[in-house]
Design an enzyme around this catalytic site. Structure first.
Site, mmCIF file in Angstrom:
data_model
loop_
_atom_site.group_PDB
_atom_site.id
_atom_site.type_symbol
_atom_site.label_atom_id
_atom_site.label_comp_id
_atom_site.label_asym_id
_atom_site.label_seq_id
_atom_site.Cartn_x
_atom_site.Cartn_y
_atom_site.Cartn_z
ATOM 1 N N CYS A 1 0.866 -1.184 0.000
ATOM 2 C CA CYS A 1 0.000 0.000 0.000
ATOM 3 C C CYS A 1 0.898 1.226 0.000
ATOM 4 O O CYS A 1 1.688 1.410 0.933
ATOM 5 C CB CYS A 1 -0.899 -0.011 1.236
ATOM 6 S SG CYS A 1 -1.843 1.502 1.498
ATOM 7 N N CYS B 1 -0.572 3.629 -6.623
ATOM 8 C CA CYS B 1 -1.390 2.917 -5.645
ATOM 9 C C CYS B 1 -1.508 1.490 -6.148
ATOM 10 O O CYS B 1 -1.728 1.269 -7.351
ATOM 11 C CB CYS B 1 -2.772 3.565 -5.529
ATOM 12 S SG CYS B 1 -3.963 2.598 -4.549
#
Length: 262
Positions: free
Chosen positions: A72, A186
């Site tokens: 992440c 992302c």
């Protein structure tokens, strides 16, 4: 055989898992996603750090994890130093692929890099430092959104991606001329690669998956070719949506989804 943990707030880490598993198929994989606090891009820094440390300091010793991949970008930019202080195993984070994007642009005579990420990643000083260090001679434009995170989650749950909505989000690049290379900052965003290419044709997409896989292999000081056992997937809230997402994990070779109570 190593116990490798892939961690994210949602399912975006699957894009990283695929690359790591391709490079190191003969290991035991654990996937933990914190859907109770999804998406991390909307959490404050203090709460995010507390939450990740709370979960991983419980999960890692319980399952005898050998290496953690924080799949992440948002969490990686905030929590890695504190997490490495608490865990005594390697912790690999994800950073936007600004360096390889700049290298690619220079090799091709291009000059415009786009960074598509969450608002937290876009606004972080860490990201600005990456640009200054590796792409100071480039035009770098950034677009921060959490909408694509949710769109990727819905796609994996079997829902159709709304291309019109995606086009509206990308309008700043569609209307004024898009970048030559688009960094997917992302881990959820590579899951929408086909749709992104449909909206931004002729733009080279780039993410950190392969680099993360190489880093994990280097830290484990080994590679393998034999297929490993089925992976194990855990969530923090066993909702109906999580059960439907479990079907996407099953397609990747994971066992039935289970709730982790730290």
């Amino acid at each position: 055989m190593a116990n490798i943990l892939i961690f994210d707030s949602g399912m975006g880490g699957l894009s990283v898992y695929r690359e790591v598993h391709r490079a190191l198929p003969g290991h035991q994989y654990f996937y933990l996603f914190d859907n109770a606090c999804f998406p991390y891009g909307e959490l404050g820094e203090v709460r995010l750090v507390e939450r990740v440390i709370e979960l991983l300091t419980s999960f890692v010793p319980y399952y005898n994890i050998d290496i953690v991949v924080v799949a992440c970008n948002t969490a990686s930019t905030y929590v890695l130093p504190a997490l490495r202080d608490r865990l005594h195993i390697p912790v690999v984070g994800v950073v936007p692929a600004i360096k390889p994007a700049a290298e690619y642009c220079r090799s091709q005579g291009l000059s415009h890099i786009g960074l598509l990420a969450t608002p937290g990643t876009v606004s972080r000083r860490y990201t600005a430092d990456l640009v200054q260090r590796f792409a100071a001679d480039m035009q770098v434009s950034m677009l921060g959104t959490t909408e694509l995170v949710k769109m990727a989650e819905d796609k994996l749950a079997g829902q159709r991606v709304d291309i019109t909505r995606l086009s509206r989000i990308l309008a700043p690049w569609r209307d004024k001329g898009g970048p030559d290379v688009l960094v997917l900052g992302c881990t959820h965003f590579p899951l929408l690669a086909g749709e992104l290419s449909q909206c931004l044709p002729r733009v080279e997409l780039m993410d950190s998956g392969e680099a993360i896989a190489r880093r994990v292999a280097d830290l484990l000081l080994q590679s393998s070719v034999a297929e490993g056992p089925a992976g194990k997937v855990y969530c923090t809230e066993l909702t109906a949506k999580a059960r439907s997402q479990g079907r996407a994990f099953a397609q990747e070779g994971f066992e039935d989804i289970t709730r982790f109570v730290g």
